[in-house]
Design an enzyme around this catalytic site. Structure first.
Site, PDB file in Angstrom:
ATOM      1  N   ASP A   1      40.502  28.556  85.120  1.00  0.00           N
ATOM      2  CA  ASP A   1      40.207  29.731  85.169  1.00  0.00           C
ATOM      3  C   ASP A   1      39.888  30.107  86.789  1.00  0.00           C
ATOM      4  O   ASP A   1      40.731  30.047  87.571  1.00  0.00           O
ATOM      5  CB  ASP A   1      38.603  30.089  84.264  1.00  0.00           C
ATOM      6  CG  ASP A   1      38.447  31.529  84.150  1.00  0.00           C
ATOM      7  OD1 ASP A   1      39.043  32.425  84.889  1.00  0.00           O
ATOM      8  OD2 ASP A   1      37.332  31.676  83.680  1.00  0.00           O
TER       9      ASP A   1
ATOM     10  N   ARG B   1      42.047  37.658  93.429  1.00  0.00           N
ATOM     11  CA  ARG B   1      40.561  37.385  93.818  1.00  0.00           C
ATOM     12  C   ARG B   1      40.150  36.517  94.828  1.00  0.00           C
ATOM     13  O   ARG B   1      39.627  35.395  94.832  1.00  0.00           O
ATOM     14  CB  ARG B   1      39.851  36.740  92.617  1.00  0.00           C
ATOM     15  CG  ARG B   1      40.177  37.532  90.980  1.00  0.00           C
ATOM     16  CD  ARG B   1      39.356  36.900  89.985  1.00  0.00           C
ATOM     17  NE  ARG B   1      39.663  37.821  88.709  1.00  0.00           N
ATOM     18  CZ  ARG B   1      39.171  37.508  87.542  1.00  0.00           C
ATOM     19  NH1 ARG B   1      38.379  36.442  87.369  1.00  0.00           N
ATOM     20  NH2 ARG B   1      39.305  38.282  86.564  1.00  0.00           N
TER      21      ARG B   1
END
Length: 391
Positions: A203, A305
């Site tokens: 993740d 991100r």
């Protein structure tokens, strides 16, 4: 393609001058070297302070999982934790003496042959005020996810994190099952992560949520997998290749319907999917408190991100976002292949975003280099809803 633009998010981004960066774990720098002093939103953080090694009640040298469990147990009184050597911390590979708080069993591995054997642990660092976790030799932590919660004045320094990714069949490549992040910060303040290396994860790499404030991540390397003969990703793809019938998504990618080679799959799987999620829940009131500084970091083939901000403030400077290899890997997927993949509901490809700010968050990215990132700064929410627009 290298981009050095001056209008990014709500402010500016400019070319880095005199940028230097460590390529891996480094020795702890000598005190007084101004180049490595704490800066940014975590200013004033002292961690566990300067404590003599002879004070064994507050200074703990850790050689194994049991040592670590004792040192990080809530209310242990420990201030400095020195990791002396590499630690394999999967749930199935630590002794029963360590299988207690702060350790817990994490979500089961489903596809990676190594993680199916070792298991994955979750380590919760809860309620510490003043704590330093470091290694003098750049020790590696494997098969574990760390959550720092309800803590303040924390330093994590000179560690490498590795072997926390596996192929995702269960959510068809969306990677929405295991929730393995190397470090998650929750409801904390004053956290400095410095001179660390983060390899590919399932993740995110370092996420910050529940209003965590005063975070600085500095002089660190974040990277994908290099696809070498014995790399973590290659070992996973070798397992899939040998057992195609057990992995429908992989089998489809390798079939004539798509036409990707094994090496194509390795290359496309190499880049890291996500970097830093700052604010995990959309429109959460605590998001206004979020604050993070990223400086002197290398992001090598990170797809997204850097950071992804929901409210609050982020400052990034003297960072490198280098997505050259990820861009090259993406070119292996033709438009016809992409159509075939999407027709089955599979997600397999490369995203190319840099910094993302929504929900009145403000990101300043400056004095940095961005290479082969398609959208250096973007907003992934509906612009028609002003609650989702950055400042």
């Amino acid at each position: 393609m290298k981009k050095t633009v001056r209008s990014l998010c709500s402010t500016a981004l400019a070319l880095t001058l005199g940028f230097t960066l460590l390529s891996g774990p480094a020795s702890v720098q000598a005190a007084g070297n101004a180049d490595y002093n704490l800066a940014g939103f975590s200013q004033g953080n002292t961690g566990g302070g300067i404590i003599s090694e002879s004070n064994t009640s507050t200074y703990k040298k850790v050689y194994n999982a049991t040592d670590l469990a004792l040192a990080l147990k809530k209310n242990s009184g420990v201030k400095v934790v020195e990791i002396m050597n590499d630690l394999d911390l999967g749930w199935n590979e630590i002794p029963s003496a360590a299988q207690t708080s702060p350790f817990a069993k994490h979500n089961d591995a489903l596809t990676h042959p190594v993680l199916k054997q070792t298991g994955v642990s979750k380590i919760t660092v809860d309620g510490f005020n003043g704590l330093t976790i470091f290694s003098a030799n750049g020790s590696k932590i494997k098969h574990a996810a760390i959550t720092v919660k309800r803590s303040s004045n924390v330093i994590i320094r000179n560690l490498e994190f590795d072997e926390l990714w596996e192929w995702d069949e269960s959510t068809k490549g969306d990677y929405d099952k295991n929730d393995w992040d190397y470090i998650t910060l929750e409801d904390s303040s004053g956290v400095w992560i410095d001179h660390c290396t983060f390899n590919k994860a399932y993740d995110g790499l370092v996420d910050s949520k529940k209003g965590t404030s005063g975070v600085t991540i500095s002089w660190s390397t974040f990277k994908g997998d290099d696809g070498s003969a014995n790399s973590w990703v290659t070992r996973q793809i070798n397992e899939l290749e040998a057992n195609k019938a057990s992995y429908p998504m992989y089998n489809y990618l390798r079939s004539s319907a798509v036409g990707l080679s094994k090496q194509d799959v390795i290359a496309i799987s190499g880049p890291q999917k996500k970097g830093h999620l700052v604010g995990a829940t959309s429109l959460e009131s605590a998001n206004a408190n979020l604050s993070i500084t990223l400086h002197h970091n290398l992001y090598k083939d990170i797809q997204d991100r850097m950071p992804r901000l929901r409210g609050g403030n982020a400052h990034a400077y003297n960072i490198i976002m280098d997505a050259a290899d990820a861009r090259s890997a993406q070119s292996r997927i033709t438009s016809a292949m992409a159509t075939a993949i999407a027709s089955k509901g599979y997600k397999f490809g490369i995203t190319s975003n840099g910094a993302i700010s929504t929900e009145s968050g403000a990101v300043l990215v400056e004095k940095s280099v961005i290479k082969d990132v398609q959208x250096p700064c973007t907003q992934q929410s509906d612009r028609s809803d002003q609650r989702h627009v950055h400042r």
